[in-house]
Design an enzyme around this catalytic site. Structure first.
Site, PDB file in Angstrom:
ATOM      1  N   ASP A 133      64.887  70.765  32.426  1.00 16.34           N
ATOM      2  CA  ASP A 133      64.498  69.487  31.833  1.00 16.34           C
ATOM      3  C   ASP A 133      63.943  69.711  30.428  1.00 16.34           C
ATOM      4  OD1 ASP A 133      63.889  66.758  31.657  1.00 16.34           O
ATOM      5  OD2 ASP A 133      61.892  67.044  32.491  1.00 16.34           O
ATOM      6  N   ASP A 149      66.227  63.475  25.502  1.00 20.14           N
ATOM      7  CA  ASP A 149      65.799  63.684  26.878  1.00 20.14           C
ATOM      8  C   ASP A 149      66.976  63.947  27.810  1.00 20.14           C
ATOM      9  OD1 ASP A 149      64.525  63.756  29.263  1.00 20.14           O
ATOM     10  OD2 ASP A 149      63.606  61.783  29.103  1.00 20.14           O
TER      11      ASP A 149
END
Ligand SMILES: *[C@@H]1O[C@H](CO)[C@@H](O)[C@H](O)[C@H]1NC(C)=O
Ligand SMILES: *[C@@H]1O[C@H](CO)[C@@H](O)[C@H](O)[C@H]1NC(C)=O
Ligand SMILES: *[C@@H]1O[C@H](CO)[C@@H](O)[C@H](O)[C@H]1NC(C)=O
Ligand SMILES: *[C@@H]1O[C@H](CO)[C@@H](O)[C@H](O)[C@H]1NC(C)=O
Length: 462
Positions: free
Chosen positions: A342, A147
């Protein structure tokens, strides 16, 4: 006569150019795609890039945790609707966090460290991609969600007070000869929790937007990314964990903040990493660290804002094109909102005044197909029942410094073989942060070069 022959040859040539999906220079206008090639297979296909990375170590395989390449076997497979609904909670929590920090939203003023911890998270149910690392001595394999929008790395840890089901045995510090607690008075403990301690041991806690959380001791141990061994890597030893993390052991935090994996390993990997997200969930991508020959080929855009605005990588989107035609969107539409890249957000979010022209232009080129109602997130959907090959306009995304990405067909449409939707969505608030999501990143080599303050892209990498 000769002239008209020349003209028809020219027409044929132009036709060829516009339908070719690999023209250099100008973007091609259309992709002709076999719908089956856009669909995940039932079995995992071998990685295509191994030869290229023979000497690049470490290269971790990265796969979609919901697909056939995943080693996880969740009891329940998530439907696209569930994935999109989780995606929206991740986006809501990013928006909440960023507006709180920048003072744009309802919560204004600087945040206390405890508020930052409480709002530092996202819904990781949508963080689709996983890698394998080794933790402890002897090293135990752990499957982690990767992430870029998160800084604390953590795994579930024994003795567990509350743990969700995971595939591998839960990490047991008492079985590792190199395990240590992080001391309460250290700067790392300050960075991760503002010196929140129990006795001399540092505590950490992260809450995510969907109500998920992890908390426990902040510790250090050996992290193995074969063949590299990283001593004294700091991470959360989570004894209280709850949420939709699937069957993973924890999470690998790659944000630009201090204490992230990237910051902790900067001596070894110079704060450079790159990845490729596979085109479909039945193929394999990669995550690698350090400078390698592959990263020099990328077109680079500057990282514009950094850690003061949350643990995210900000870049500047400047335009969009459909069928090689730039859409009439004022640059202020993008600059007022700002954009992050992201790895955990699925669908790219755009300011409303950027999404509207994109969707209209896309629809204009798709009139030969039957439109069907979408859902709350995706509103440009088609029924392709009985269609083998579909002709879709190319979609280009431009970033500062003339970086122009011609998206892979898998980065344009999402859905099942017979029903697919344009994989973009508009934010409701014109000032809401734009997010360049993971569907649109598919097949690009995406390079994060933090010392140079740049993010690079090159196509067809996996
Ligand atoms: C569909 O596409 C495939 C591969 O791109 C091609 O081999 C095939 O001939 C196409 N079929 C039609 C009907 O155009
Ligand atoms: C780490 O700290 C916890 C809580 O103080 C303690 O129970 C544990 O024994 C410590 N572990 C080591 C290796 O020091
Ligand atoms: C933290 O405390 C320990 C023991 O009390 C001490 O040895 C160490 O020097 C301290 N570290 C810092 C950074 O203050
Ligand atoms: C960007 O591209 C345009 C057209 O290709 C060119 O005119 C311009 O000089 C380029 N700008 C930079 C900064 O490279």
């Amino acid at each position: 006569m000769a002239n008209s022959l020349l003209i028809s040859l020219l027409q044929i040539y132009l036709l060829f150019l516009s339908f070719s999906t690999c023209a250099l220079g100008n973007l091609p206008k259309f992709h002709v795609v076999d719908l089956h090639a856009l669909t995940s297979k039932d079995v995992c296909s071998p990685p295509k890039y191994m030869e290229r990375f023979k000497s690049v170590k470490p290269t971790l395989k990265m796969v979609d945790r919901h697909g056939p390449c995943s080693t996880l076997h969740p009891a329940e497979k998530l439907s696209l609707e569930q994935i999109l609904s989780n995606d929206q909670s991740r986006v809501d929590s990013i928006h909440h966090r960023v507006s709180a920090i920048s003072g744009k939203g309802t919560t204004s003023g600087p945040l206390s460290p405890s508020q930052i911890i409480a709002q530092s998270g996202n819904s990781y149910s949508a963080g689709n991609y996983i890698v394998h690392v080794g933790i402890g001595t002897p090293s135990k394999t752990s499957t982690l969600i990767f992430d870029t929008g998160s800084y604390v790395t953590w795994v579930q840890c024994e003795p567990c007070k509350q743990c969700y089901m995971q595939q591998e045995p839960i990490f047991d510090p008492s079985q590792s000869s190199t395990f240590m607690n992080v001391s309460c008075n250290s700067t790392s403990c300050n960075d991760v929790s503002g010196n929140n301690c129990l006795g001399s041991s540092c505590l950490y806690s992260v809450q995510y937007g969907d109500g998920s959380y992890t908390s426990g001791y902040y510790v250090e141990d050996t992290l193995t990314l074969t063949p590299d061994v990283i001593q004294k890597f700091r991470f959360g030893c989570g004894q209280n964990n709850k949420g939709l993390f699937g069957e993973v052991a924890g999470l690998l935090g790659l944000s630009p903040s201090s204490e992230s994996f990237v910051s902790q390993t900067s001596d070894k990997y110079q704060s450079v990493f790159s990845y490729c997200l596979p085109p479909v969930s039945s193929s394999t991508g990669y995550l690698n660290f350090g400078r390698n020959s592959d990263i020099s080929k990328t077109n680079r855009t500057p990282i514009t804002k950094q850690t003061n605005f949350g643990p995210y990588y900000y870049i500047t989107m400047t335009g969009l094109s459909v069928a090689d035609k730039t859409l009439p969107i004022s640059p202020t539409v993008f600059s007022n909102a700002g954009t992050i890249i992201d790895s955990g957000t699925v669908i790219t979010r755009l300011p409303p005044d950027a999404y509207q022209p994109l969707k209209s232009a896309f629809r204009e080129h798709m009139t030969q197909y039957k439109m069907v109602p979408g859902d709350s997130l995706l509103d440009t959907c088609y029924d392709f029942t009985g269609v083998d090959n579909v002709t879709i306009p190319t979609v280009g995304v431009q970033f500062l410094n003339n970086v122009s990405l011609d998206l892979d067909p898998n980065g344009i449409l999402i859905g099942t073989t017979s029903q697919r939707c344009l994989a973009f969505a508009g934010n409701s608030d014109p000032n809401g942060l734009g997010i360049f999501g993971n569907v649109q990143q598919r097949t690009f080599n995406v390079v994060y070069d933090i010392p140079k303050g740049e993010i690079g892209f090159s196509p067809d990498a996996c």
